[in-house]
Design a protein around this motif. Sequence first.
Motif, PDB file in Angstrom:
ATOM      1  N   ALA A  82     -20.867  -1.440  -0.191  1.00 34.49           N
ATOM      2  CA  ALA A  82     -21.151  -1.701   1.215  1.00 34.49           C
ATOM      3  C   ALA A  82     -20.196  -0.934   2.116  1.00 34.49           C
ATOM      4  N   GLY A  83     -19.031  -0.604   1.625  1.00 30.73           N
ATOM      5  CA  GLY A  83     -18.105   0.212   2.399  1.00 30.73           C
ATOM      6  C   GLY A  83     -17.114  -0.616   3.190  1.00 30.73           C
ATOM      7  N   PRO A  84     -16.232   0.094   3.939  1.00 32.22           N
ATOM      8  CA  PRO A  84     -15.177  -0.612   4.671  1.00 32.22           C
ATOM      9  C   PRO A  84     -15.674  -1.351   5.902  1.00 32.22           C
ATOM     10  N   ASP A  85     -16.891  -1.068   6.355  1.00 29.33           N
ATOM     11  CA  ASP A  85     -17.387  -1.742   7.552  1.00 29.33           C
ATOM     12  C   ASP A  85     -18.016  -3.105   7.235  1.00 29.33           C
ATOM     13  N   SER A  86     -17.844  -3.565   6.015  1.00 30.24           N
ATOM     14  CA  SER A  86     -18.391  -4.874   5.678  1.00 30.24           C
ATOM     15  C   SER A  86     -17.507  -5.963   6.268  1.00 30.24           C
ATOM     16  N   ALA A  87     -18.031  -7.168   6.354  1.00 32.14           N
ATOM     17  CA  ALA A  87     -17.319  -8.278   6.976  1.00 32.14           C
ATOM     18  C   ALA A  87     -16.377  -8.985   6.011  1.00 32.14           C
ATOM     19  N   GLU A  88     -16.314  -8.535   4.775  1.00 32.87           N
ATOM     20  CA  GLU A  88     -15.456  -9.172   3.784  1.00 32.87           C
ATOM     21  C   GLU A  88     -14.015  -8.727   3.970  1.00 32.87           C
ATOM     22  N   PRO A  89     -13.055  -9.616   3.721  1.00 31.84           N
ATOM     23  CA  PRO A  89     -11.650  -9.230   3.835  1.00 31.84           C
ATOM     24  C   PRO A  89     -11.239  -8.317   2.678  1.00 31.84           C
ATOM     25  N   ASP A  90     -10.098  -7.657   2.869  1.00 32.55           N
ATOM     26  CA  ASP A  90      -9.579  -6.765   1.841  1.00 32.55           C
ATOM     27  C   ASP A  90      -9.085  -7.594   0.667  1.00 32.55           C
ATOM     28  N   THR A  91      -9.648  -7.337  -0.509  1.00 29.49           N
ATOM     29  CA  THR A  91      -9.227  -8.067  -1.708  1.00 29.49           C
ATOM     30  C   THR A  91      -8.685  -7.087  -2.740  1.00 29.49           C
ATOM     31  N   GLY A  92      -8.014  -6.065  -2.271  1.00 29.64           N
ATOM     32  CA  GLY A  92      -7.490  -5.047  -3.166  1.00 29.64           C
ATOM     33  C   GLY A  92      -6.322  -5.527  -4.001  1.00 29.64           C
ATOM     34  N   GLY A  93      -5.690  -6.596  -3.610  1.00 27.62           N
ATOM     35  CA  GLY A  93      -4.584  -7.126  -4.386  1.00 27.62           C
ATOM     36  C   GLY A  93      -3.243  -6.525  -4.010  1.00 27.62           C
ATOM     37  N   GLN A  94      -3.205  -5.655  -3.012  1.00 28.63           N
ATOM     38  CA  GLN A  94      -1.952  -5.054  -2.587  1.00 28.63           C
ATOM     39  C   GLN A  94      -1.329  -5.893  -1.476  1.00 28.63           C
ATOM     40  N   ALA A  95      -0.012  -5.928  -1.472  1.00 21.62           N
ATOM     41  CA  ALA A  95       0.692  -6.652  -0.415  1.00 21.62           C
ATOM     42  C   ALA A  95       0.599  -5.850   0.878  1.00 21.62           C
ATOM     43  N   PRO A  96       0.527  -6.518   2.033  1.00 21.68           N
ATOM     44  CA  PRO A  96       0.460  -5.780   3.297  1.00 21.68           C
ATOM     45  C   PRO A  96       1.798  -5.088   3.573  1.00 21.68           C
ATOM     46  N   ALA A  97       1.711  -3.956   4.221  1.00 22.12           N
ATOM     47  CA  ALA A  97       2.923  -3.221   4.553  1.00 22.12           C
ATOM     48  C   ALA A  97       3.639  -3.916   5.688  1.00 22.12           C
ATOM     49  N   ALA A  98       4.941  -4.084   5.545  1.00 25.09           N
ATOM     50  CA  ALA A  98       5.742  -4.742   6.576  1.00 25.09           C
ATOM     51  C   ALA A  98       7.119  -4.110   6.583  1.00 25.09           C
ATOM     52  N   PRO A  99       7.790  -4.129   7.719  1.00 21.24           N
ATOM     53  CA  PRO A  99       9.145  -3.574   7.760  1.00 21.24           C
ATOM     54  C   PRO A  99      10.069  -4.386   6.869  1.00 21.24           C
ATOM     55  N   GLN A 100      10.978  -3.705   6.212  1.00 18.81           N
ATOM     56  CA  GLN A 100      11.851  -4.346   5.253  1.00 18.81           C
ATOM     57  C   GLN A 100      13.024  -5.055   5.910  1.00 18.81           C
ATOM     58  N   GLY A 101      13.463  -4.627   7.054  1.00 20.59           N
ATOM     59  CA  GLY A 101      14.574  -5.296   7.726  1.00 20.59           C
ATOM     60  C   GLY A 101      15.905  -4.987   7.064  1.00 20.59           C
ATOM     61  N   HIS A 102      16.800  -5.954   7.065  1.00 20.39           N
ATOM     62  CA  HIS A 102      18.146  -5.759   6.546  1.00 20.39           C
ATOM     63  C   HIS A 102      18.261  -6.143   5.075  1.00 20.39           C
ATOM     64  N   ALA A 103      17.190  -6.399   4.408  1.00 17.73           N
ATOM     65  CA  ALA A 103      17.243  -6.816   3.020  1.00 17.73           C
ATOM     66  C   ALA A 103      17.556  -5.657   2.105  1.00 17.73           C
ATOM     67  N   VAL A 104      17.346  -4.416   2.542  1.00 15.01           N
ATOM     68  CA  VAL A 104      17.571  -3.256   1.701  1.00 15.01           C
ATOM     69  C   VAL A 104      18.831  -2.546   2.192  1.00 15.01           C
ATOM     70  N   ALA A 105      19.751  -2.284   1.270  1.00 13.29           N
ATOM     71  CA  ALA A 105      20.990  -1.590   1.645  1.00 13.29           C
ATOM     72  C   ALA A 105      20.704  -0.140   1.949  1.00 13.29           C
ATOM     73  N   PRO A 106      21.401   0.450   2.914  1.00 11.85           N
ATOM     74  CA  PRO A 106      21.180   1.858   3.222  1.00 11.85           C
ATOM     75  C   PRO A 106      21.665   2.739   2.064  1.00 11.85           C
ATOM     76  N   VAL A 107      21.059   3.900   1.944  1.00 13.52           N
ATOM     77  CA  VAL A 107      21.412   4.837   0.889  1.00 13.52           C
ATOM     78  C   VAL A 107      22.608   5.649   1.357  1.00 13.52           C
ATOM     79  N   ARG A 108      23.630   5.755   0.523  1.00 12.20           N
ATOM     80  CA  ARG A 108      24.825   6.527   0.884  1.00 12.20           C
ATOM     81  C   ARG A 108      25.042   7.649  -0.101  1.00 12.20           C
ATOM     82  N   LYS A 109      25.791   8.635   0.327  1.00 13.77           N
ATOM     83  CA  LYS A 109      26.186   9.717  -0.562  1.00 13.77           C
ATOM     84  C   LYS A 109      27.359   9.242  -1.412  1.00 13.77           C
ATOM     85  N   GLU A 110      27.424   9.772  -2.600  1.00 15.22           N
ATOM     86  CA  GLU A 110      28.573   9.445  -3.437  1.00 15.22           C
ATOM     87  C   GLU A 110      29.789  10.220  -2.963  1.00 15.22           C
ATOM     88  N   PRO A 111      30.981   9.631  -2.989  1.00 15.65           N
ATOM     89  CA  PRO A 111      32.170  10.363  -2.523  1.00 15.65           C
ATOM     90  C   PRO A 111      32.600  11.463  -3.459  1.00 15.65           C
TER      91      PRO A 111
END
Length: 111
Positions: A82-111
């Motif tokens: 039926a395609g994406p224009d159908s009235a059914e919700p997305d049941t792909g099983g993937q989590a929705p994309a959301a900002p991660q916030g402060h839960a992820v530590a920033p990546v640093r260079k090694e000294p």
Amino acid sequence: MYLIVITWAYVTLMMAVAEATSPQGTLLGALVTFALYGLLPMGILVYILGTPGRKRKIKAREAAAQAAHDAEQAALAAQQAAGPDSAEPDTGGQAPAAPQGHAVAPVRKEP
């Protein structure tokens, strides 16, 4: 099949009655006679003669389960077609994309 079982039960019951009512017979002997000459062979006979019926029931149950699975797969394929224009919700099983916030530590260079 049941005619054989009924007649054999009658014969063994009469054997047990004859054993119980004879002067040298006992009730325990009549009970053993009925159990070993009657119930045990009848149980084995019913089990053996009932095997084709059990197999038919198993095959019918498997066919019904396969038909239900095929119908479910056809409905899912129709929904995807039926395609994406159908009235059914997305049941792909993937989590929705959301900002991660402060839960992820920033990546640093090694000294």
